[in-house]
Design a protein around this motif. Structure first.
Motif, short mmCIF file in Angstrom:
data_model
loop_
_atom_site.label_atom_id
_atom_site.label_comp_id
_atom_site.label_asym_id
_atom_site.label_seq_id
_atom_site.Cartn_x
_atom_site.Cartn_y
_atom_site.Cartn_z
N THR A 1 -7.76 5.46 -5.72
CA THR A 1 -7.80 6.28 -6.94
C THR A 1 -6.88 7.49 -6.81
O THR A 1 -6.12 7.82 -7.74
CB THR A 1 -9.23 6.76 -7.23
N ILE A 2 -6.94 8.13 -5.63
CA ILE A 2 -6.13 9.33 -5.41
C ILE A 2 -4.66 8.96 -5.21
O ILE A 2 -3.77 9.53 -5.84
CB ILE A 2 -6.65 10.11 -4.19
N MET A 3 -4.41 7.98 -4.33
CA MET A 3 -3.03 7.60 -4.00
C MET A 3 -2.60 6.38 -4.81
O MET A 3 -2.17 5.36 -4.27
CB MET A 3 -2.92 7.32 -2.49
N ASN A 4 -2.68 6.49 -6.13
CA ASN A 4 -2.23 5.37 -6.97
C ASN A 4 -0.71 5.38 -7.07
O ASN A 4 -0.04 6.32 -6.63
CB ASN A 4 -2.89 5.42 -8.35
N HIS A 5 -0.15 4.33 -7.69
CA HIS A 5 1.31 4.18 -7.74
C HIS A 5 1.98 5.34 -8.48
O HIS A 5 3.07 5.79 -8.09
CB HIS A 5 1.68 2.85 -8.41
N ARG A 6 1.34 5.82 -9.53
CA ARG A 6 1.93 6.91 -10.30
C ARG A 6 2.00 8.18 -9.47
O ARG A 6 3.03 8.88 -9.46
CB ARG A 6 1.11 7.15 -11.57
N VAL A 7 0.93 8.49 -8.77
CA VAL A 7 0.88 9.69 -7.93
C VAL A 7 1.94 9.60 -6.82
O VAL A 7 2.68 10.56 -6.56
CB VAL A 7 -0.52 9.89 -7.31
N VAL B 1 7.14 11.31 -4.39
CA VAL B 1 8.47 11.00 -3.86
C VAL B 1 9.55 11.67 -4.71
O VAL B 1 10.54 12.20 -4.17
CB VAL B 1 8.69 9.47 -3.81
N ALA B 2 9.38 11.67 -6.03
CA ALA B 2 10.34 12.35 -6.92
C ALA B 2 10.40 13.84 -6.60
O ALA B 2 11.49 14.44 -6.56
CB ALA B 2 9.95 12.13 -8.37
N ALA B 3 9.23 14.45 -6.34
CA ALA B 3 9.18 15.87 -5.97
C ALA B 3 9.91 16.11 -4.65
O ALA B 3 10.58 17.14 -4.47
CB ALA B 3 7.74 16.33 -5.88
N ALA B 4 9.79 15.15 -3.72
CA ALA B 4 10.48 15.27 -2.43
C ALA B 4 11.99 15.25 -2.62
O ALA B 4 12.73 16.03 -1.99
CB ALA B 4 10.06 14.12 -1.51
N SER C 1 0.84 -1.20 0.00
CA SER C 1 0.00 0.00 0.00
C SER C 1 0.88 1.25 0.00
O SER C 1 2.07 1.19 0.33
CB SER C 1 -0.91 0.00 1.23
N PRO C 2 0.30 2.41 -0.36
CA PRO C 2 1.08 3.66 -0.38
C PRO C 2 1.76 3.98 0.95
O PRO C 2 2.87 4.51 0.96
CB PRO C 2 0.02 4.71 -0.72
N MET C 3 1.12 3.63 2.09
CA MET C 3 1.73 3.92 3.39
C MET C 3 3.09 3.26 3.53
O MET C 3 4.06 3.87 4.01
CB MET C 3 0.81 3.45 4.52
N TYR C 4 3.20 2.01 3.07
CA TYR C 4 4.46 1.29 3.18
C TYR C 4 5.44 1.70 2.08
O TYR C 4 6.66 1.58 2.25
CB TYR C 4 4.21 -0.22 3.17
N PHE C 5 4.92 2.18 0.99
CA PHE C 5 5.76 2.76 -0.06
C PHE C 5 6.52 3.97 0.50
O PHE C 5 7.74 4.11 0.30
CB PHE C 5 4.90 3.18 -1.25
N PHE C 6 5.81 4.82 1.25
CA PHE C 6 6.44 5.99 1.87
C PHE C 6 7.33 5.57 3.05
O PHE C 6 8.39 6.18 3.27
CB PHE C 6 5.39 6.98 2.33
#
Length: 310
Positions: free
Chosen positions: A132-138, A143-146, A55-60
């Motif tokens: 939908t909002i926090m998909n892999h592309r978003v 992260v790239a912006a960070a 999930s996005p949480m673990y991605f971050f």
């Protein structure tokens, strides 16, 4: 790389100059750094290998552990070596590189913590639209912006450091190179540089902290509308995040949002956010997260089974 400077190297006084206490510092920092590496690399490996943690949480969380590892590595190895040396020196170029890496990964951690707060806000306040909002592309773009934002911040620190003229004193009363102790050695008026430092680093720390606490306040307020089980799970996750935010931002705000004055406790406070927080983050996230603990147990079980097989 040396601009407006007659100084080729700096002397780092470290945490202490006493031989006995330098040995104590060596042991403590060595085990702090070892624990940081083991804890964060375990989280990185677990997230990378577990299908349950996609999930996005673990991605971050993956990038938070990565930034913690690199952040600590920009400081701890040199501290360990310096604790064994009679005189600790660092060249001008190495000092500038340390300023860059320290601020780059420190700023990256701040931005990742903000992204984690955004992720929890969407997950709890807009659960039906979460994927939908926090998909892999978003998530990848965020992260790239960070990373880009961290690079911009660090380059600004380098510009400020290179603008300082050093023409005599070269003894830094600290255990690593940073703009605050370097300002004390500059042989010119540093009012403008200090103002820019507070505007840059101080503003990032303070604004980010306020944003994060406001965000988690909104999240906690919205939990009233959730079921008891959902509220308990979300509260456990948010409390972990809030603890990490307070532990990291408290010392940073104290150091970077005040005029160019130093206090005796500054170095110990710096130890807390440069070495303590990267060590505590894995403990906080694993001890309070059943999914991570379960994935780690499965990873360990697979390792044992593979070792037993001929």
């Amino acid at each position: 790389m040396q601009l407006n400077s007659n100084v080729t190297e700096f002397v780092l006084l470290g945490l202490t100059q006493d031989a006995f206490w330098k040995n104590i510092v060596f042991v403590i920092i060595f085990f702090f750094y070892l624990g940081t590496l083991l804890g964060n690399l375990l989280i990185i490996t677990t997230i990378r290998t577990s299908r349950a943690l996609q999930s996005p949480m673990y991605f971050f969380l993956f990038y938070l552990s990565l930034s913690d590892t690199c952040f600590s590595t920009s400081i701890a190895p040199r501290m360990i070596v310096d604790a064994l040396s009679k005189k600790s020196t660092i060249s001008f170029s190495e000092c500038i590189i340390q300023v860059f890496t320290f601020h780059f990964f420190g700023c990256l951690e701040i931005f990742i913590l903000i992204l984690m707060a955004v992720d929890r806000h969407v997950a709890i306040c807009k659960p039906l639209h979460y994927m939908t909002i926090m998909n892999h592309r978003v998530c990848g773009v965020l992260v790239a912006a960070a990373w880009v934002g961290s690079c911009v911040h660090s380059l600004a620190q380098i510009f400020l450091a290179l603008s300082l003229p050093f023409c005599g004193p070269n003894v830094i009363d600290h255990y690593f190179c940073d703009l605050q102790p370097l300002l004390k050695l500059a042989c010119s008026d540093t009012y403008v540089v200090n103002l820019l430092l507070v505007t840059n680093s101080g503003a990032i720390c303070t604004v980010s902290f306020v944003m994060l606490m406001f965000s988690y306040g909104v999240i906690l307020h919205s939990l009233r509308n959730h079921s008891a089980e959902g509220r308990k799970k979300a509260l456990s996750t948010c409390v972990s995040h809030i603890i990490v935010v307070i532990l990291f931002f408290g010392p940073c705000i104290f150091i970077y949002t005040r005029p160019a004055t130093t206090f005796p406790m500054d170095k110990m406070i710096a130890v807390f956010y440069t070495l303590g927080t990267p060590l505590l983050n894995p403990l906080i996230y694993t001890l309070r997260n059943t999914e991570v603990k379960s994935a780690m147990r499965k990873l360990w079980s697979k390792k044992l089974i593979s070792d037993i097989k001929p």
